[in-house]
Design a protein around this motif. Structure first.
Motif, PDB file in Angstrom:
ATOM      1  N   TYR A 100       0.867  -1.108  -0.086  1.00  0.00           N
ATOM      2  CA  TYR A 100      -0.032   0.265  -0.042  1.00  0.00           C
ATOM      3  C   TYR A 100       0.827   1.446   0.001  1.00  0.00           C
ATOM      4  O   TYR A 100       0.383   2.099  -0.638  1.00  0.00           O
ATOM      5  N   GLU A 153      -6.178 -10.834  -4.005  1.00  0.00           N
ATOM      6  CA  GLU A 153      -6.834 -10.063  -3.019  1.00  0.00           C
ATOM      7  C   GLU A 153      -5.984  -8.638  -2.397  1.00  0.00           C
ATOM      8  O   GLU A 153      -6.451  -7.436  -2.652  1.00  0.00           O
ATOM      9  N   GLU A 175      -6.339  -4.950  -3.653  1.00  0.00           N
ATOM     10  CA  GLU A 175      -6.877  -3.701  -2.615  1.00  0.00           C
ATOM     11  C   GLU A 175      -5.984  -2.561  -2.292  1.00  0.00           C
ATOM     12  O   GLU A 175      -6.269  -1.331  -2.307  1.00  0.00           O
ATOM     13  N   THR A 178      -6.364  -0.458  -5.525  1.00  0.00           N
ATOM     14  CA  THR A 178      -7.571   0.169  -5.455  1.00  0.00           C
ATOM     15  C   THR A 178      -7.693   1.333  -4.370  1.00  0.00           C
ATOM     16  O   THR A 178      -8.096   2.656  -4.710  1.00  0.00           O
ATOM     17  N   ARG A 179      -7.063   1.168  -3.219  1.00  0.00           N
ATOM     18  CA  ARG A 179      -7.071   2.230  -2.204  1.00  0.00           C
ATOM     19  C   ARG A 179      -5.861   3.419  -2.837  1.00  0.00           C
ATOM     20  O   ARG A 179      -6.330   4.571  -2.337  1.00  0.00           O
TER      21      ARG A 179
END
Length: 670
Positions: A487, A522, A526, A529-530
């Motif tokens: 992330y 997944e 994620e 997407t974030r």
């Protein structure tokens, strides 16, 4: 009508006391096993002890009555006689159950003694009521009360002494004292009660005293109960010594002594000589055999390894199985030189091929050695030192042995400290990401970045990834750390895109742990997407060992990611175990030439390998990146062989975000 008391032969009294005390002592021997047992086995020991003590008390009671001299005929009501036996066994079971609890407070001992004393007294009076005769018993209740008090007091003292010898199965004076007090409670209560009892009978029946005529059934019953008492006691001792002891102290698979056997061995047999050696033996990559061929094959392999270890040691020492694929060898008379020779012999024996159900298997071992008394004078210290040496053998490449030294201890203590701190590092924001550029040497532009993890320890400063990444891998902490890093990197790359600083893909190294749960897709989705980062600006770097481990599942997960645009590169190519026959099946965009080849690129053999890797990548329509580039000579060689994208200190070291921004400005200007 006549009244009379009962008279006893002193030898019969002593015999009955001996019977009661023997039953009590046998019971205490059985009860010592209760403290080391749980569940059904614990209840079985309690029941065995209750049967021995209860039947011993009952047999003593009726033996005492049958040995009396009475001038009238006596028979017994079988139902009440059996009831008195059941009362005796039940009260003994409750007594032992209460006394055998781990918390042996004074009140618990008092309750336990109360149950035993009441049980003895109740059994006595029910047994007396089973007598069928042409006479009436008159009790002196003051004397009867005294007999009951004696039973309660002696029982309490006997039970109170349990604390002196619990968990001690051998002979002990406190156990003997306890048995004597319980024997006193039984015989004292019985004979005081009988002595203070008066029988009123008719003199017309005759006045000549004779031995009590007892029902043959009752006499047979008393005899059988006595035999049963001795049988249970002897059978339990046999079971404990030959069956339960083997179950408790031996491993059922290999028939080697287990951890309990190890503890007992070190208490009695090891610390006798001037010097001794302890070996920790752990099989290398045993898990892969279990996973691929199944646990049945794995178990048979362990049995064969155990046989080889026993042969290697012969009668010089002892081999133990600690669990899984871990073994321990103890050589009580051994020097350092002899230990090293023994370790070499063990490694040679273990690595020989195994033929198991048509499978030819090969396995190696790692060995850690500690010496007594240099590295410890007790079992725990020696095992800890040997375990530390084993880690050194594992870390240095496996199929080796290491003898413990203090430097290993310092290394192990640091490792343990880092592992403890690593568990808190993510929550305390101690991790940082640095970026190293990938440079197109022909176009002179940045074409990518590799994100690398760094740990800023509050006490030790920057910890090398070489030191903390293996710990994170082993503990599984690498998974949450990588999730966080995904992330952070995606968000940072998106920020650079918006600011117009850079417009390149950033690669992140993946751990094999990330593929284990099947949720890699997944997690990546994620993070994308974030952050809002387009998938083609993210690249996942995997090693050859990851690609080849459970290849089908790995390829499936990578293919799914490739379909949404995520890039994949194969890192350290040429140093792993991948097969060229499978390379085209792995969904990879880029091959990275390991820096080992680049550093030695002046060697003709290394130059040939580099050339072949570049040719393979070209034929498979893959890009190629050379790692570890540091000199202009290396750049010129790589360009001549057809490699243009490079990564290394020549173009830029790994830099934190604030330095990388300035680096972009300077290199764009140039």
């Amino acid at each position: 009508m006549d009244q009379m008391g009962i008279h006893y032969n002193i030898w019969i009294v002593l015999l009955s006391f001996a019977l009661a005390a023997t039953a009590a002592y046998s019971t205490l021997n059985l009860t010592s096993q209760v403290y080391r047992s749980t569940g059904k086995v614990r209840r079985l020991w309690l029941l065995s002890g209750a049967c021995v003590l209860g039947s011993g008390i009952w047999a003593m009671h009726f033996l005492g009555i049958m040995a009396s001299r009475l001038p009238f005929e006596v028979s017994y009501h079988p139902g009440r006689a059996i009831l008195s036996l059941l009362i005796s066994i039940l009260s003994c079971y409750i007594t032992l159950w209460v006394a055998a609890e781990s918390r042996q407070g004074i009140w618990r001992m008092m309750v336990s003694g109360l149950f035993l004393g009441v049980g003895i007294s109740l059994m006595h009076y029910v047994g007396m009521s089973s007598m069928e005769m042409k006479a009436t018993i008159h009790y002196d209740w003051l004397a009867q009360g005294l007999s009951v008090i004696l039973a309660l007091l002696s029982s309490y003292i006997g039970v109170l002494l349990f604390r002196k010898f619990k968990e001690f199965p051998s002979f002990g004076r406190w156990k003997l004292y306890s048995a004597l007090f319980i024997g006193t409670a039984v015989t004292g209560m019985h004979y005081i009660s009988i002595r203070a009892s008066h029988f009123e009978f008719s003199s017309l029946n005759g006045s000549k005293p004779f031995l009590m005529e007892t029902d043959v059934i009752l006499l047979t019953g008393v005899s059988l109960v006595t035999v049963l008492m001795l049988g249970i006691s002897g059978g339990a001792v046999f079971l404990d010594r030959h069956v339960l002891e083997r179950m408790a102290y031996h491993d059922p698979l290999t028939e080697l002594p287990n951890r309990h056997g190890l503890e007992r061995y070190f208490k009695g047999d090891f610390f006798g000589g001037i010097s001794g050696a302890v070996f920790f033996v752990d099989l290398d990559r045993f898990k892969s055999i279990n996973d691929t061929l199944g646990h049945d094959i794995g178990d048979m392999l362990l049995q064969e390894v155990a046989r080889r270890l026993r042969r290697s040691v012969s009668d010089k020492g002892k081999v133990f199985r600690l669990g899984g694929d871990e073994f321990l060898i103890a050589l009580p008379e051994c020097t350092v030189e002899a230990a090293q020779e023994a370790a070499e012999h063990i490694l040679d024996e273990v690595k020989k091929s195994y033929s198991i159900q048509g499978n030819e298997l090969y396995v190696t071992a790692s060995v850690g050695i500690s010496m007594s008394p240099e590295h410890g004078t007790d079992r725990s210290a020696l095992m800890k030192a040997a375990d530390t040496a084993l880690y050194t053998s594992k870390d240095s490449g496996k199929n080796k042995f290491s003898v413990f030294d203090q430097e290993m201890n310092r290394h192990q203590l640091r490792r343990m400290s880092l592992e403890k701190d690593l568990r808190k590092a993510l929550a305390l924001s101690e991790f940082m990401v640095v970026y190293q550029p990938k440079w197109d040497s022909l176009m002179n532009v940045t074409v990518g970045l590799e994100a690398l993890l760094r740990w800023r320890h509050p006490e030790h400063g920057i910890i090398s990834p070489v030191e903390f990444i293996p710990i994170a891998e082993e503990t599984g902490l690498i998974v949450p750390i990588t999730n966080w890093m995904l992330y952070v990197v995606c968000s940072q790359n998106m920020h650079w895109h918006k600011e117009g600083v850079a417009n390149v893909a950033v690669s992140i190294n993946m751990s094999a742990r990330m593929f284990e749960g099947g949720s890699l897709y997944e997690v990546v989705e994620e993070a994308l997407t974030r952050s809002g980062l387009p998938p083609h600006f993210l690249e996942l770097e995997i090693t050859e060992s990851i690609a080849m481990n459970n290849m089908e599942e790995t390829v499936a997960q990578l293919t799914k990611l490739r379909k949404i645009g995520v890039r994949v590169s194969l890192d350290d190519f040429g140093t792993g175990f991948s097969s060229l026959g499978n390379l085209d099946e792995i969904p990879v965009n880029t091959l990275k030439i390991d820096q080992v080849f680049i550093r030695k690129s002046k060697m003709h053999s290394k130059k040939a390998i580099i050339s072949n890797i570049i040719a393979i990548a070209s034929n498979l329509n893959m890009e190629v990146v050379a790692e570890g580039v540091e000199t202009t000579e290396q750049i010129e060689l790589l360009q001549s062989l057809g490699c243009r994208v490079m990564q290394g200190y020549y173009y830029g070291r790994p830099m934190p975000v604030h330095e990388l921004g300035q680096w972009f400005i300077e290199n764009t200007a140039s």
